[in-house]
Scaffold this active site. Structure first.
Site, mmCIF file in Angstrom:
data_model
loop_
_atom_site.group_PDB
_atom_site.id
_atom_site.type_symbol
_atom_site.label_atom_id
_atom_site.label_comp_id
_atom_site.label_asym_id
_atom_site.label_seq_id
_atom_site.Cartn_x
_atom_site.Cartn_y
_atom_site.Cartn_z
ATOM 1 N N SER A 2 1.286 0.208 5.534
ATOM 2 C CA SER A 2 -0.126 0.323 5.832
ATOM 3 C C SER A 2 -1.006 0.614 4.611
ATOM 4 C CB SER A 2 -0.334 1.420 6.874
ATOM 5 O OG SER A 2 0.041 2.677 6.344
ATOM 6 N N LYS B 152 -5.879 6.825 -0.301
ATOM 7 C CA LYS B 152 -5.860 6.111 0.982
ATOM 8 C C LYS B 152 -6.886 6.743 1.919
ATOM 9 C CE LYS B 152 -2.368 4.523 4.392
ATOM 10 N NZ LYS B 152 -0.943 4.557 4.755
ATOM 11 N N SER C 262 5.242 2.491 4.503
ATOM 12 C CA SER C 262 3.847 2.159 4.203
ATOM 13 C C SER C 262 3.447 2.282 2.740
ATOM 14 C CB SER C 262 2.904 3.019 5.045
ATOM 15 O OG SER C 262 2.876 2.535 6.363
#
Lengths: 476, 96, 478
Positions: free
Chosen positions: C152, C77, C176
């Site tokens: 997310s 990420k 997330s």
């Protein structure tokens, strides 16, 4: 003329003496090149987390113990949020709800007990350098994250003399307990003063004015005096005192108001989620207690017992390294009075001439003790002792070698004096003639010559009667 | 507790946040933040009088005071938009 | 060789047996990333990926004892720092920010020989649940371009779902990892808070943030957690507890396992179209010897307001450092420092991030602190105790990951509260600090994936993986 009372409270910041910063592994050391003692953590880079330094907490606990504070069993660290360029994370890690220490205080000579509200641990900010010649401010984060204790007093002080006495004691107590080096020139000890003036015998509280970031006792004294006068003048001209923060200008010796943003005081304190609350056990406190070095007050008591005067004690203990050196010399010689004399004169003089030098490296405590013992046993004259001392400082040579090299010690016997006087009289027969009319001058002249030709070894009290005797015998 | 955020509140928060909004954005924010706060206010009815934190670390477990290498010199100012002679640079700061 | 959808453990066997090379595998994934470029899951393929792969092949060909992840390509990420690479957290604020140091997880990946292929799309600073708040455009769902990927960590989830890497890392502050895992039909773990070091994870809400793992199956996930978990001297909140070799405990037997169902959650699920499939899972487990108990947590639904108090509060403080002084982005020609702050932050931060900073400063402001932030913290402690009680009697808690399938892109962006409500089932594990994993259990009425959440007691990932593995392996029979 109306009379006024002063109400003064202090906030004191002292840098804690640790090897590393409060929340990272960087060196805690003054004077490095800009931004060379920084790491991702103290620069507040994304993803970094504070790692609390045990030593910093322990030293804050020591501060609490030496000032008689209560130590909180649980302590938490909070974030104080505000934007300022010296603050790398835009928050300072500090303590708010549960500081490490609360209460405690210092007793003044007049019997007044000045109370602490709290002592807590926090991190220092970086340093801003304002350039005069351009519109820029430079930021050096070397100091960012250095551990500080913040000590907050109750508004118990009433004049600048009390404040100076309080601060002098506070500084020495911190110094002797090893909490802080308290080097004011380096910003290692800084003061904020809250001051208000109120008319005597009235209940009207004055308006509190805060003076920030003073870093010498002289500035503290002058700022209090200036601000007191300013506020009295304002009151007497019928003006309102504004509650504000003022800064001290060291050159012009005045305080001046500084503009602050309206909302700047909402710091949005909340417990720093990166730092788990700390439990401090009774056992922790006991083992910390065991490791506190001799306190300032204990040192004073010990020196008093030795028989030193208050003045000597005050002078010797002002800097810990001097008192420590004194103690070292005491290990090798029991002639404390003579040692104290040498400390007060020669040693203090060289520490002023050569600041930031380790005295022990210039002259070892053992060597000084040796010299002092030679004086006391009358093997070395005071004059020769001074010469020897200077030579050690200047050449770094070993004391015993120097004594030999300079031929400073040895017995001068009666035969030596008789011979030397014979020489003198042969050289200058007038000596005997003039002695009748002017005995004192002639004796002094002879002493001078003989001291010189014996390399200072001849002791005046020993040679004087001999010289007189010889001169007298020559006349007859 | 608060039930209604006003323009004044938004201005105050905007200053604390160091973020500027235009009038339209502020209007939108007032209504959105008010909706959110209405949801947050559901917590009001919960009694928390007997709650206390029980997560602690022992003093003895904290890190030792040992120096480790700082950041590589070249890395320190790598991302700084303004820098000079080893310093970060900002416009002259006048206020304390 | 057909490399499609191979698990990490399968790939390791192939690499070690030299049936494939790391370069071959890396090229395969790079091709896949390029093929699915339009999904906007991957922000950057690191230019040294193939070089890393070549080094791995050299090691495989010369060394006898191999690191545990040798030659395995992984995506991370965009908020996980990898030294020398851009790490922008999905924000314009950090568009050109090059990490000065390695995060602990990246260091572990590198030490174990993994190939870090690139970085994935995300909601800016992990604030969001749809990946629509990315400054670099939304990431689309793996199965439907009109639907959100979830967030997310949307990019990391889509990347695993579409086989652009062997596994990926995300971060989970309120769901997330689990929610996008659910929306894209893969396995996503949020470990116990502090299980995996946060050092080098760009912080959103420090007391809730965790690094999470996306995999194609539960076994891989268990294998990877054993490698990535552990105490870290650079994270004062990391857990000192022992890390097990979790795959050694996976079994196909749930006989006698105690599963708790929360009454208040059931009531919420009953109203949804999800209920049917969820109920089938419960029945299936019961039929295989699990013991189901219904428990009640009176204040369960308060997790949502608690979360939306604590997370923005901590987030607002964590975002303070992005002030235009230390990082690349700032507005030029500002007259004074206040202008630098406000102009830089106004220009380079996105709408949702600004909104949460404002909200965070509201709940922390001196007047509101005790009725909001302090209260929320106390309720979270209460909830933690409630869950501790449940786990004294039970091994596992089941709940849905989401209310339903992935929603339409743009459908919730105007109404923040409607978006926040989606997090009802995921924020719990963050508020309580316990581990939770989302596993795919079927598809909803739109034919899109649905996930089930398995939660266990703090640090008891062993139990969690056991149950999750059972359900995962039998999902076809449900």
């Amino acid at each position: 003329m109306k009379e006024y009372d002063l109400v003064i409270g202090l906030e004191i910041h002292a840098e804690i003496d640790t090897k590393t910063k409060a929340f990272c592994f960087c060196k805690n050391e003054f004077g490095a090149l800009p931004n060379t003692q920084v790491c991702p953590i103290c620069l507040g880079l994304p993803g970094t987390l504070p790692i609390l330094n045990k030593k910093a907490v322990e030293k804050c606990i020591i501060a609490g113990l030496v000032f008689g504070c209560d130590i909180n069993e649980e302590t938490i660290f909070e974030r104080k949020n505000y934007f300022y360029p010296d603050l790398s994370k835009s928050y300072q890690i500090s303590q708010f709800q549960k500081p490490i220490c609360k209460n405690g205080g210092i007793k003044l000579k007049n019997g007044k007990f000045v109370r602490f509200n709290r002592i807590h641990l926090e991190e220092d900010a970086g340093k801003l350098i304002h350039k005069d010649d351009c519109d820029e401010t430079l930021i050096d984060f070397n100091r960012g994250g250095v551990p500080l204790i913040e000590m907050v007093t109750e508004p118990d002080l009433s004049n600048s003399n009390e404040v100076i006495e309080f601060l002098t004691n506070l500084r020495r107590i911190l110094l002797y307990s090893g909490v802080s080096k308290c080097i004011m020139q380096e910003g290692g000890l800084r003061f904020d003063i809250n001051l208000s003036v109120k008319e005597k015998n009235t209940d009207n509280l004055g308006v509190r004015v805060e003076m920030k970031n003073l870093n010498s006792f002289k500035a503290v004294k002058k700022a209090i005096e200036y601000e007191t006068n300013r506020q009295i003048k304002e009151i007497e001209s019928g003006n309102q005192i504004i509650q504000e923060t003022r800064a001290w200008n060291d050159e012009d010796e005045i305080t001046y108001g500084i503009r602050e943003k309206e909302n700047v005081n909402d710091y949005r304190y909340f417990p720093d989620p990166d730092i788990v609350p700390i439990k401090i056990s009774k056992h922790d406190i006991e083992s910390i207690k065991k490791n506190i070095p001799e306190t300032y007050f204990d040192r004073i008591i010990r020196y008093k017992r030795l028989g030193l005067s208050d003045y000597e004690i005050d002078t010797l203990t002002d800097e810990k390294f001097i008192a420590d050196y004194f103690d070292e010399v005491l290990k090798y010689s029991s002639n404390y009075k003579e040692i104290a004399n040498w400390m007060m004169t020669e040693i203090l003089r060289i520490t002023k001439e050569m600041p930031n030098t380790d005295i022990a490296k210039l002259i070892s405590p053992e060597s000084l003790a040796y010299i002092i013992d030679l004086i006391i046993t009358k093997q070395l004259t005071r004059n020769n002792a001074k010469i020897l001392f200077e030579q050690i400082i200047n050449t770094g040579k070993e004391v015993k070698n120097l004594i030999k090299e300079l031929d400073l010690i040895g017995d001068v016997n009666k035969k030596d004096i008789v011979d030397l006087m014979g020489h003198l009289i042969n050289e200058n027969p007038n000596i005997v003639k003039s002695y009748k009319d002017n005995p004192e001058d002639i004796i002094n002249y002879c002493i001078g010559r003989i001291v010189k030709s014996t390399n200072g070894k001849a002791k005046i009290e020993y040679i004087m009667p001999l010289i007189k005797e010889i001169l007298k015998s020559k006349i007859n | 507790m608060k039930n209604n955020i006003t323009l004044e509140d938004i201005n105050y928060l905007s200053e604390l946040s160091a973020i500027e909004f235009n009038e339209e954005e502020k209007k939108e924010l007032i209504s959105q933040v008010n909706n959110i706060i209405a949801m947050l206010n559901e917590c009001a009815e919960v009694d928390v009088s007997n709650v206390s934190n029980e997560t602690f670390e022992l003093l003895s477990e904290l890190r030792e005071d040992e120096v480790k290498v700082s950041l590589d010199k070249d890395e320190v100012l790598k991302n700084a938009p303004r820098k000079s002679e080893g310093y970060f640079v900002v416009p002259k700061v006048v206020d304390l | 060789m057909n490399l499609e959808n191979k698990s990490v453990l399968e790939l390791l066997d192939l690499l070690k047996a030299k049936k494939i090379s790391a370069v071959e595998l890396t090229k395969y994934y790079i091709d896949r990333i390029k093929k699915f470029n339009y999904k906007n899951a991957v922000l950057e393929i690191f230019d040294d990926a193939l070089l890393q792969a070549e080094k791995c092949d050299l090691i495989i060909n010369t060394k006898k004892i191999l690191p545990k992840l040798i030659g395995i390509p992984v995506l991370i990420k965009d908020n996980i720092l990898y030294k020398g690479k851009i790490s922008s957290s999905g924000s314009k604020m950090l568009e050109n920010y090059v990490a000065e140091y390695n995060s602990t997880v990246v260091q572990k990946l590198l030490d174990e020989g993994a190939i870090i292929l690139g970085r994935t799309n995300m909601d800016e600073f992990a604030m969001g649940g749809s990946c629509e708040n990315s400054a670099y455009g939304p990431c689309k769902n793996a199965y439907d371009d009109t639907k959100v990927s979830g967030g997310s960590s949307g990019g990391s989830a889509v990347a695993v779902a579409l086989d652009m890497c062997a596994f990926s890392l995300g971060s989970d502050t309120g769901g997330s990892v689990r929610q996008p895992a659910s929306f894209n039909g893969i396995v996503g773990l949020k470990p116990t808070y502090g299980r995996i070091s946060r050092y080098g994870l760009c912080a959103f809400a420090s007391s809730l943030d965790t690094v999470g793992i996306f995999t194609k199956d539960v076994k891989d996930n268990a294998f990877l957690l054993s490698i990535l978990a552990g105490d870290d001297k650079l994270d004062g909140t990391s857990k000192k507890a022992k890390v097990d070799s979790y795959i050694d405990y996976l079994s196909d037997n749930i006989n006698g396992k105690k599963i708790a169902i929360i009454k208040e959650v059931q009531e919420l699920v009953k109203k949804t179209k999800y209920y049917n499939i969820y109920q089938k899972v419960l029945n299936y487990c019961q039929n295989h010897g699990a013991i189901l108990t219904e428990v009640s947590i009176k204040n369960y639904t308060k997790v949502l307001p608690v979360y939306y108090t604590i997370a923005p509060a901590e987030g607002s403080s964590n975002m303070g450092r992005f002030d235009g002084v230390k990082y690349t982005s700032n507005v030029k020609d500002c007259k004074n420092i206040s202008e630098i702050y406000s102009k830089t932050r106004s220009k380079f931060l996105g709408k949702e991030v600004k909104r949460r900073i404002m909200l965070g400063n509201f709940v922390l402001s001196s007047e509101q602190y005790s009725s909001y932030y302090l209260k929320a913290k106390n309720i979270s402690i209460m909830l933690k105790k409630e869950f501790e009680k449940i786990f004294m009697q039970n091994d596992i808690v089941f709940m849905p990951t989401t209310y339903g399938e992935a929603f339409d892109i743009g459908s919730k962006t105007q109404d923040p509260v409607s978006m926040y409500i989606e997090d009802m089932f995921t924020v719990t594990a963050n508020i309580v600090g316990i581990p939770a994993i989302s596993i795919p259990i079927g598809v909803g009425e739109n034919g899109l994936p649905l996930g089930l959440q398995v939660l266990s007691a703090e640090l008891n990932e062993k139990e969690l993986y056991c149950m999750a593995n059972f359900v995962f392996l039998h999902r076809g029979e449900i």
